[in-house]
Design an enzyme around this catalytic site. Structure first.
Site, PDB file in Angstrom:
ATOM      1  N   TRP A  17      19.719  62.739  14.091  1.00  0.00           N
ATOM      2  CA  TRP A  17      19.093  62.785  15.424  1.00  0.00           C
ATOM      3  C   TRP A  17      20.050  62.362  16.531  1.00  0.00           C
ATOM      4  O   TRP A  17      19.773  62.577  17.704  1.00  0.00           O
ATOM      5  CB  TRP A  17      17.857  61.875  15.461  1.00  0.00           C
ATOM      6  CG  TRP A  17      16.668  62.388  14.706  1.00  0.00           C
ATOM      7  CD1 TRP A  17      16.571  63.563  13.999  1.00  0.00           C
ATOM      8  CD2 TRP A  17      15.392  61.751  14.598  1.00  0.00           C
ATOM      9  NE1 TRP A  17      15.320  63.695  13.460  1.00  0.00           N
ATOM     10  CE2 TRP A  17      14.572  62.593  13.808  1.00  0.00           C
ATOM     11  CE3 TRP A  17      14.855  60.554  15.084  1.00  0.00           C
ATOM     12  CZ2 TRP A  17      13.250  62.270  13.504  1.00  0.00           C
ATOM     13  CZ3 TRP A  17      13.545  60.224  14.782  1.00  0.00           C
ATOM     14  CH2 TRP A  17      12.750  61.076  14.000  1.00  0.00           C
ATOM     15  N   HIS A  42      31.104  59.909  11.224  1.00  0.00           N
ATOM     16  CA  HIS A  42      30.800  61.122  11.977  1.00  0.00           C
ATOM     17  C   HIS A  42      31.917  61.364  12.999  1.00  0.00           C
ATOM     18  O   HIS A  42      32.472  60.420  13.545  1.00  0.00           O
ATOM     19  CB  HIS A  42      29.449  60.981  12.674  1.00  0.00           C
ATOM     20  CG  HIS A  42      28.974  62.278  13.239  1.00  0.00           C
ATOM     21  ND1 HIS A  42      29.438  62.764  14.441  1.00  0.00           N
ATOM     22  CD2 HIS A  42      28.128  63.213  12.753  1.00  0.00           C
ATOM     23  CE1 HIS A  42      28.873  63.939  14.653  1.00  0.00           C
ATOM     24  NE2 HIS A  42      28.073  64.236  13.648  1.00  0.00           N
ATOM     25  N   GLU A 101      32.109  68.571   8.063  1.00  0.00           N
ATOM     26  CA  GLU A 101      31.658  69.043   9.371  1.00  0.00           C
ATOM     27  C   GLU A 101      32.865  69.427  10.217  1.00  0.00           C
ATOM     28  O   GLU A 101      33.471  68.570  10.867  1.00  0.00           O
ATOM     29  CB  GLU A 101      30.888  67.932  10.091  1.00  0.00           C
ATOM     30  CG  GLU A 101      29.661  67.457   9.352  1.00  0.00           C
ATOM     31  CD  GLU A 101      28.667  66.807  10.304  1.00  0.00           C
ATOM     32  OE1 GLU A 101      27.556  67.324  10.398  1.00  0.00           O
ATOM     33  OE2 GLU A 101      29.021  65.819  10.965  1.00  0.00           O
ATOM     34  N   SER A 157      26.210  73.238  13.521  1.00  0.00           N
ATOM     35  CA  SER A 157      25.359  74.342  13.978  1.00  0.00           C
ATOM     36  C   SER A 157      24.539  75.010  12.873  1.00  0.00           C
ATOM     37  O   SER A 157      24.307  76.218  12.902  1.00  0.00           O
ATOM     38  CB  SER A 157      26.199  75.388  14.736  1.00  0.00           C
ATOM     39  OG  SER A 157      26.798  74.790  15.871  1.00  0.00           O
ATOM     40  N   GLY A 162      22.268  68.492  13.211  1.00  0.00           N
ATOM     41  CA  GLY A 162      22.035  67.797  14.472  1.00  0.00           C
ATOM     42  C   GLY A 162      20.935  68.465  15.268  1.00  0.00           C
ATOM     43  O   GLY A 162      19.748  68.270  15.011  1.00  0.00           O
ATOM     44  N   GLY A 163      21.324  69.291  16.232  1.00  0.00           N
ATOM     45  CA  GLY A 163      20.385  69.909  17.179  1.00  0.00           C
ATOM     46  C   GLY A 163      19.113  70.473  16.559  1.00  0.00           C
ATOM     47  O   GLY A 163      18.011  70.177  17.030  1.00  0.00           O
TER      48      GLY A 163
HETATM   49  P1  PGA Z   1      24.848  70.198  15.076  1.00  0.00           P
HETATM   50  O1  PGA Z   1      25.391  68.733  14.665  1.00  0.00           O
HETATM   51  O2  PGA Z   1      23.953  70.655  13.959  1.00  0.00           O
HETATM   52  O3  PGA Z   1      24.100  69.980  16.369  1.00  0.00           O
HETATM   53  O4  PGA Z   1      26.039  71.082  15.227  1.00  0.00           O
HETATM   54  C1  PGA Z   1      25.757  68.453  13.346  1.00  0.00           C
HETATM   55  C2  PGA Z   1      26.238  67.027  13.244  1.00  0.00           C
HETATM   56  O5  PGA Z   1      26.917  66.562  14.168  1.00  0.00           O
HETATM   57  O6  PGA Z   1      25.954  66.331  12.261  1.00  0.00           O
END
Ligand code: PGA
Length: 253
Positions: free
Chosen positions: A10, A97, A169, A215, A236-237
């Site tokens: 989040w 991260h 990532e 993403s 994330g998003g």
């Molecule tokens: P995102 O972020 O899905 O918004 O690209 C992934 C993350 O930073 O863990």
């Protein structure tokens, strides 16, 4: 089968009311899990207890912290210890991260210390790694990410290292809408699994879950997760929208 994980990150989003509604909505979807699947919610610190209570009776749901400090306890104003997380019965913590590496200058060595204290407290780290665009453009991403693992993980015994979840990532894919292709993800995941196997033995390499992040959304999760070395995602998003995240959980192998 290796553990297949959909982990929501989040980040620094949502007020408490919105956080509660989001969890309620996801829980009400009554997702049917097989044993090897998990959904993890990495929520902001102030919401850990609320979130923990909400998912208490939901099978295969877990709460994670987004960070913790490298020291046991003491005069470190504003920090949160692994022991505190353990006392709340938190089972996972996201470490390394790229946003922490970039904005808070967390080094591989510092992350090694955080990993140590996390494992000492029986919390599973979700260790993030990944290259920036310049490294991808130079096609040196394999060596770059391997070094992140080497400097943060290679001091562990095989027994300890297999408790860690890895999240690959690529930084150029985070929050940009620019996902790595499933082939790019598979290629790096296979490389990382081989690096682990070469150092700790094939059984360990085969056991470690490696998540893809960057993403991931409802529309691409199934394709990415279908790759043999991709064991789910760190999201994330799209994890802030209940219907998106439910679909992502349902896209796990
Ligand atoms: P995102 O972020 O899905 O918004 O690209 C992934 C993350 O930073 O863990």
């Amino acid at each position: 089968m290796r553990k297949q994980i959909a982990a929501a990150n989040w980040k620094m989003n949502l007020t408490v009311d919105k956080a509660q509604s989001l969890l309620d909505e996801i829980i009400s979807a009554q997702i049917k899990f097989n044993e090897d699947r998990q959904a993890i919610f990495a929520v902001p610190f102030p919401y850990l207890q609320m979130a923990q209570q909400k998912i208490n009776n939901v099978d295969n749901f877990f709460i994670a912290a987004q960070n913790c400090y490298s020291k046991k306890s003491g005069a470190y104003t504003g920090e949160t210890s692994a022991e505190m997380l353990q006392s709340l019965n938190i089972k996972y913590v996201v470490l390394g991260h790229s946003e922490r590496r970039e904005y808070f200058e967390e080094s591989n060595q510092f992350l090694a210390e955080k990993l140590n204290i996390t494992l000492e407290n029986n919390i599973t780290p979700i260790f993030c790694c990944g290259e920036p665009l310049s490294i991808r453009d130079a096609q040196t991403q394999n060596a770059f990410v391997e070094k992140q693992l080497q400097e943060s993980l290679f001091h562990f015994s095989a027994d300890d290292v297999q408790k860690i979840v890895i999240a690959y990532e690529p930084i150029w894919a985070i929050g940009t809408g620019k996902t790595a292709t499933s082939e790019q993800a598979q290629e790096m995941h296979a490389h990382l699994r081989k690096v682990i196997a070469d150092n700790f033995g094939k059984a360990v390499g085969d056991k470690i879950s490696i998540l893809y992040g960057g993403s991931v959304k409802a529309s691409n999760a199934k394709e990415i997760f279908s790759k043999p070395d991709v064991d789910g995602g760190l999201v994330g998003g799209a994890s802030l929208i209940a219907s998106e995240f439910v679909t992502i959980i349902n896209s796990l192998k």
